[in-house]
Each structure stands twice: as C-alpha cells, then as structure tokens.
Enzyme design. Sequence first.
Site, mmCIF file in Angstrom:
data_model
loop_
_atom_site.group_PDB
_atom_site.id
_atom_site.type_symbol
_atom_site.label_atom_id
_atom_site.label_comp_id
_atom_site.label_asym_id
_atom_site.label_seq_id
_atom_site.Cartn_x
_atom_site.Cartn_y
_atom_site.Cartn_z
ATOM 1 C CB CYS A 117 -0.954 -0.005 1.193
ATOM 2 S SG CYS A 117 -2.393 -1.094 1.002
ATOM 3 C CG ASP A 128 10.568 -9.233 -6.295
ATOM 4 O OD1 ASP A 128 9.520 -9.777 -5.926
ATOM 5 O OD2 ASP A 128 11.590 -9.153 -5.566
ATOM 6 C CG HIS A 145 -4.707 -4.350 1.900
ATOM 7 N ND1 HIS A 145 -3.333 -4.388 1.995
ATOM 8 C CD2 HIS A 145 -5.159 -5.384 2.643
ATOM 9 C CE1 HIS A 145 -2.982 -5.401 2.774
ATOM 10 N NE2 HIS A 145 -4.079 -6.019 3.183
ATOM 11 C CG ASN A 194 4.652 -17.531 -3.004
ATOM 12 O OD1 ASN A 194 4.571 -18.632 -3.526
ATOM 13 N ND2 ASN A 194 5.670 -16.708 -3.217
ATOM 14 C CB THR A 216 7.636 -12.272 2.703
ATOM 15 O OG1 THR A 216 7.724 -11.777 1.367
ATOM 16 C CG2 THR A 216 8.401 -13.585 2.808
ATOM 17 C CG HIS A 272 -1.188 -5.343 -1.051
ATOM 18 N ND1 HIS A 272 -1.619 -4.076 -0.707
ATOM 19 C CD2 HIS A 272 -1.562 -5.527 -2.345
ATOM 20 C CE1 HIS A 272 -2.241 -3.526 -1.740
ATOM 21 N NE2 HIS A 272 -2.221 -4.395 -2.760
ATOM 22 C CG HIS A 297 2.488 -10.202 -4.014
ATOM 23 N ND1 HIS A 297 2.138 -10.213 -2.680
ATOM 24 C CD2 HIS A 297 3.536 -11.059 -4.129
ATOM 25 C CE1 HIS A 297 2.948 -11.022 -2.023
ATOM 26 N NE2 HIS A 297 3.805 -11.564 -2.871
ATOM 27 C CG HIS A 334 5.869 -13.474 -7.412
ATOM 28 N ND1 HIS A 334 7.016 -12.927 -6.876
ATOM 29 C CD2 HIS A 334 5.090 -13.805 -6.353
ATOM 30 C CE1 HIS A 334 6.928 -12.936 -5.541
ATOM 31 N NE2 HIS A 334 5.775 -13.463 -5.202
HETATM 32 P P1 5GP Z 1 6.112 -13.155 -1.437
HETATM 33 O O1 5GP Z 1 7.307 -13.792 -0.807
HETATM 34 O O2 5GP Z 1 5.190 -12.537 -0.407
HETATM 35 O O3 5GP Z 1 5.392 -14.028 -2.426
HETATM 36 O O4 5GP Z 1 6.693 -11.987 -2.351
HETATM 37 C C1 5GP Z 1 7.039 -10.735 -1.862
HETATM 38 C C2 5GP Z 1 7.996 -10.160 -2.873
HETATM 39 O O5 5GP Z 1 8.122 -8.789 -2.613
HETATM 40 C C3 5GP Z 1 9.399 -10.754 -2.787
HETATM 41 O O6 5GP Z 1 9.732 -11.342 -4.055
HETATM 42 C C4 5GP Z 1 10.280 -9.569 -2.445
HETATM 43 O O7 5GP Z 1 11.520 -9.582 -3.106
HETATM 44 C C5 5GP Z 1 9.434 -8.390 -2.881
HETATM 45 N N1 5GP Z 1 9.669 -7.182 -2.112
HETATM 46 C C6 5GP Z 1 9.739 -7.085 -0.750
HETATM 47 N N2 5GP Z 1 9.936 -5.803 -0.389
HETATM 48 C C7 5GP Z 1 9.983 -5.081 -1.544
HETATM 49 C C8 5GP Z 1 10.170 -3.685 -1.811
HETATM 50 O O8 5GP Z 1 10.314 -2.839 -0.933
HETATM 51 N N3 5GP Z 1 10.170 -3.310 -3.140
HETATM 52 C C9 5GP Z 1 10.004 -4.220 -4.146
HETATM 53 N N4 5GP Z 1 10.033 -3.741 -5.400
HETATM 54 N N5 5GP Z 1 9.822 -5.536 -3.925
HETATM 55 C C10 5GP Z 1 9.815 -5.956 -2.640
HETATM 56 ZN ZN ZN Z 2 -1.787 -3.274 1.216
#
Ligand code: 5GP
Ligand code: ZN
Length: 112
Positions: free
Chosen positions: A6, A29, A45, A85, A93, A96, A98, A100
């Site tokens: 957000c 990313d 969100h 994920n 992690t 919100h 997302h 990929h």
């Molecule tokens: P998840 O692990 O939740 O599926 O993916 C979260 C993704 O967000 C990860 O691939 C991580 O590298 C990316 N990420 C985390 N913090 C930031 C950030 O501040 N900026 C950007 N551009 N990506 C982020």
């Molecule tokens: Zn959010």
Amino acid sequence: MDCLFCKIIAGDIPSTKVYEDELVYAFRDINPQAPTHVLVIPKAHIDSVNGINAENSAVVAHIFEVIPKIAAMENLMDGYRVVSNCGPDAGQTVFHLHFHILGGKELSLEMA
Ligand code: 5GP
Ligand code: ZN
C-alpha cells in the site's frame, strides 16, 4: 494501514513502475528471481488469495487481463510463470495480494 505494498502504491516507498491503471500497479521485484520479475498488485488492499471474494474478484480478472500485456511489454514471447504465494507454507512475506510474473529464462520447477 501498515502495508508495504500500500505504501508503494501511495508512492511513500519508491518502486520501478512497469504498468499502472486505475485498478492495478505493477513494478519490478527488489530481489529478482529471474531476468524478468514483476509484481502485479491490486490498488485496493487484499491480504492474499484467501481474501478474494465475490465483492472484490473483478480486480483479479482484470489483473489476468493485464498480465499478458506486461508479458508482451517485457518480451516474454517464449513464456513466463505467474505465481501467488498464499500463507506461511507458501512463503508469503508481504500480505497484500500480488502475482509474480517470472520469465526471461527457462524456469525450473522451483518458484523461479
Ligand atoms: P512473497 O514472498 O510474499 O510471495 O513476495 C514478496 C515479494 O516482494 C518478494 O519477491 C520480495 O523480493 C518483494 N519485495 C519485498 N519488499 C519489496 C520492496 O520494498 N520493493 C520491491 N520492489 N519488492 C519488494
Ligand atoms: Zn496493502
């Protein structure tokens, strides 16, 4: 709300924009797992796939209309992977929703 993505949508945290419209935002990313690694998020969100419901699912359909456009912009003509994920076992992690987009190389059966 204390949500990283957000804050990215609001511009409070910088990001490298790939695509934006009234409903979605897409950006690179910060820790790419493939030559192209773009995250596509709804501006409204939603915590995760578990938060998708009849009231908000139209944005998910829209995201899946936008994904092929981004893939074309990124020259992913040889293919790409879309991953979301959901929850701790999947390694989510950022809570919100997302998606990929991973491509630019022949992907293994790992996430990337
Ligand atoms: P998840 O692990 O939740 O599926 O993916 C979260 C993704 O967000 C990860 O691939 C991580 O590298 C990316 N990420 C985390 N913090 C930031 C950030 O501040 N900026 C950007 N551009 N990506 C982020
Ligand atoms: Zn959010």
